[in-house]
Design a protein around this motif. Structure first.
Motif, PDB file in Angstrom:
ATOM      1  N   UNK A 250     -13.754   9.826 -50.548  1.00 39.93           N
ATOM      2  CA  UNK A 250     -12.827   9.463 -49.476  1.00 39.93           C
ATOM      3  C   UNK A 250     -11.756  10.533 -49.297  1.00 39.93           C
ATOM      4  N   UNK A 251     -11.316  11.128 -50.395  1.00 40.96           N
ATOM      5  CA  UNK A 251     -10.297  12.165 -50.286  1.00 40.96           C
ATOM      6  C   UNK A 251     -10.863  13.411 -49.608  1.00 40.96           C
ATOM      7  N   UNK A 252     -12.103  13.748 -49.908  1.00 38.46           N
ATOM      8  CA  UNK A 252     -12.727  14.890 -49.232  1.00 38.46           C
ATOM      9  C   UNK A 252     -12.786  14.643 -47.730  1.00 38.46           C
ATOM     10  N   UNK A 253     -13.167  13.431 -47.334  1.00 39.95           N
ATOM     11  CA  UNK A 253     -13.213  13.116 -45.907  1.00 39.95           C
ATOM     12  C   UNK A 253     -11.829  13.223 -45.277  1.00 39.95           C
ATOM     13  N   UNK A 254     -10.827  12.758 -45.981  1.00 42.26           N
ATOM     14  CA  UNK A 254      -9.455  12.848 -45.463  1.00 42.26           C
ATOM     15  C   UNK A 254      -9.037  14.301 -45.275  1.00 42.26           C
ATOM     16  N   UNK A 255      -9.365  15.152 -46.257  1.00 43.89           N
ATOM     17  CA  UNK A 255      -8.994  16.561 -46.161  1.00 43.89           C
ATOM     18  C   UNK A 255      -9.750  17.244 -45.024  1.00 43.89           C
ATOM     19  N   UNK A 259      -8.139  19.300 -42.011  1.00 47.64           N
ATOM     20  CA  UNK A 259      -8.447  20.705 -41.754  1.00 47.64           C
ATOM     21  C   UNK A 259      -8.882  20.953 -40.314  1.00 47.64           C
ATOM     22  N   UNK A 260      -9.401  19.934 -39.665  1.00 48.00           N
ATOM     23  CA  UNK A 260      -9.711  20.093 -38.242  1.00 48.00           C
ATOM     24  C   UNK A 260      -8.448  20.379 -37.432  1.00 48.00           C
ATOM     25  N   UNK A 261      -7.306  19.890 -37.952  1.00 48.48           N
ATOM     26  CA  UNK A 261      -6.011  20.143 -37.313  1.00 48.48           C
ATOM     27  C   UNK A 261      -5.291  21.313 -37.976  1.00 48.48           C
ATOM     28  N   UNK A 262      -6.008  22.041 -38.841  1.00 46.65           N
ATOM     29  CA  UNK A 262      -5.463  23.197 -39.559  1.00 46.65           C
ATOM     30  C   UNK A 262      -4.249  22.816 -40.420  1.00 46.65           C
ATOM     31  N   UNK A 263      -4.373  21.670 -41.086  1.00 44.75           N
ATOM     32  CA  UNK A 263      -3.365  21.240 -42.050  1.00 44.75           C
ATOM     33  C   UNK A 263      -4.076  20.863 -43.339  1.00 44.75           C
ATOM     34  N   UNK A 264      -3.303  20.608 -44.373  1.00 44.87           N
ATOM     35  CA  UNK A 264      -3.876  20.181 -45.641  1.00 44.87           C
ATOM     36  C   UNK A 264      -2.836  19.359 -46.394  1.00 44.87           C
ATOM     37  N   UNK A 265      -3.244  18.661 -47.454  1.00 47.23           N
ATOM     38  CA  UNK A 265      -2.289  17.837 -48.206  1.00 47.23           C
ATOM     39  C   UNK A 265      -1.438  18.640 -49.189  1.00 47.23           C
TER      40      UNK A 265
END
Length: 363
Positions: A250-255, A259-265
């Motif tokens: 689930x965390x991979x899917x969230x990341x 990343x599609x929005x060029x952001x990360x946690x």
């Protein structure tokens, strides 16, 4: 490139903490080897794996690891003699013993030999010319059931400083003082000035050098990181950066969505395991208190106790009722001795590493 990295840290040992900077033992609870093994293996580590390797230990990490594990054998490995001297001095000042300090390259298989029950490589692989080889070298030292923690740079978290670092490289700027002079001359609102005004990483000389002048840096998108992990043969157990979901998938899917929005946690923090046995079911467990938390649970304390979250999410302050509940586990408690409500509560604390949840009493 190891020589360039070694020279960098001889000049700029990192991190730059005051010598008398201390940690509460309660704040080191997630560094406790027994707690980590109980979380991912459902038992305590066998005697031959009660060993910890801190790969690329820098100037500070051996101190909190030794506070958390006073009986474990700890090896602190680093390229930089200067960093190791500072780390050794920090331990000495705070009365911490039991750490072996070793200078050298983690790629040297003869330098430190396993097996280790836990390997910490926090902020190391992204400074290697061949991160895959570095991870393989660490994996070879990890014992059966062993756990490894990694932190690597995230591409989108590092985007601005990577761009500045590349520009400084092209301009052949090599000293922190020269960078600060550039900032002083830069216009208000410029990218360089805005980065310096918003980033805590560049507050001191060592932090500036590590962020912007390092000779070897790689940052990762999540797909690249997963390829690195897959090549190691280790199991991805969970992520532990801010707001990370407990289930890796689930965390991979969230990341990926971020990343599609060029952001990360933030930079990626994750735990890997070598054929881990998995956690013990609550109903078959023996629970006991993480020993690092004992000083924070004094019955005489009347104020709330803040314990930082270490597995992705913050902990709420512990009130008196919670501290009384946790004190019940200073000695092992069988699941059968707990009510269904208390058993669920104990399992929740075990998920946060406050309690150890084991299949059987191990020593």
């Amino acid at each position: 490139m190891p020589d360039a990295v070694r020279r960098h840290y001889e000049l700029y040992p990192y991190p730059s903490y005051p010598l008398f900077a201390s940690v509460r033992r309660a704040d080191t609870y997630a560094n406790n080897l027994d707690a980590l093994w109980s979380l991912f293996n459902g038992e305590l580590p066998p005697a031959d794996l009660a060993r910890i390797l801190i790969a690329g230990c820098g100037t500070f990490a051996p101190y909190p690891f030794a506070v958390a594990n006073p009986k474990a054998r700890i090896t602190a490995l680093d390229l930089s003699e200067t960093s190791l001297r500072r780390a050794r001095l920090h331990c000495l000042v705070h009365g911490v013993t039991g750490v072996d300090f070793v200078a050298g390259d983690l790629l040297d298989p003869a330098l430190v030999t396993g097996p280790y029950g836990f390997i910490d490589a926090y902020g190391v692989l992204h400074h290697l010319a061949e991160p895959e080889a570095g991870l393989r070298a660490l994996t070879a030292r990890l014992g059966e059931g062993g756990i490894m923690r990694l932190m690597v740079y995230s591409r989108y978290t590092r985007r601005e400083e990577d761009a500045i670092r590349r520009a400084l490289t092209l301009l052949k700027v090599r000293e922190p003082e020269a960078v600060r002079r550039m900032v002083a001359r830069s216009a208000q609102g410029s990218r360089l000035r805005e980065f310096f005004e918003s980033s805590g990483e560049v507050a001191n000389r060592a932090g500036l050098a590590d962020a912007l002048l390092h000779p070897q840096v790689k940052s990762y998108r999540i797909g690249e990181l997963l390829e690195l992990v897959a090549a190691s043969g280790l199991t991805l157990l969970r992520f532990a950066h801010r707001d990370a979901l407990p289930e890796p998938e689930r965390e991979v899917e969230r990341i990926l969505t971020m990343e599609k929005e060029k952001t990360s946690p933030g930079n990626f923090v994750l735990y890997l395991g070598r054929r881990p046995k998995g956690p013990c079911p609550d109903s078959k467990a023996v629970f006991r208190l993480n020993p690092c938390l004992l000083p924070a649970l004094s019955p005489w304390r009347i104020t709330l106790v803040d314990i930082p979250g270490r597995l992705g999410n913050e902990n709420g302050p512990l009130n008196g009722a919670e501290r009384r509940f946790l004190r019940r586990f200073r000695h092992p408690v069988q699941a059968a001795e707990l009510s269904p409500l208390d058993l669920k509560r104990a399992g929740s604390y075990a998920d946060r590493l406050f309690l150890l949840r084991c299949r059987e009493l191990s020593v």
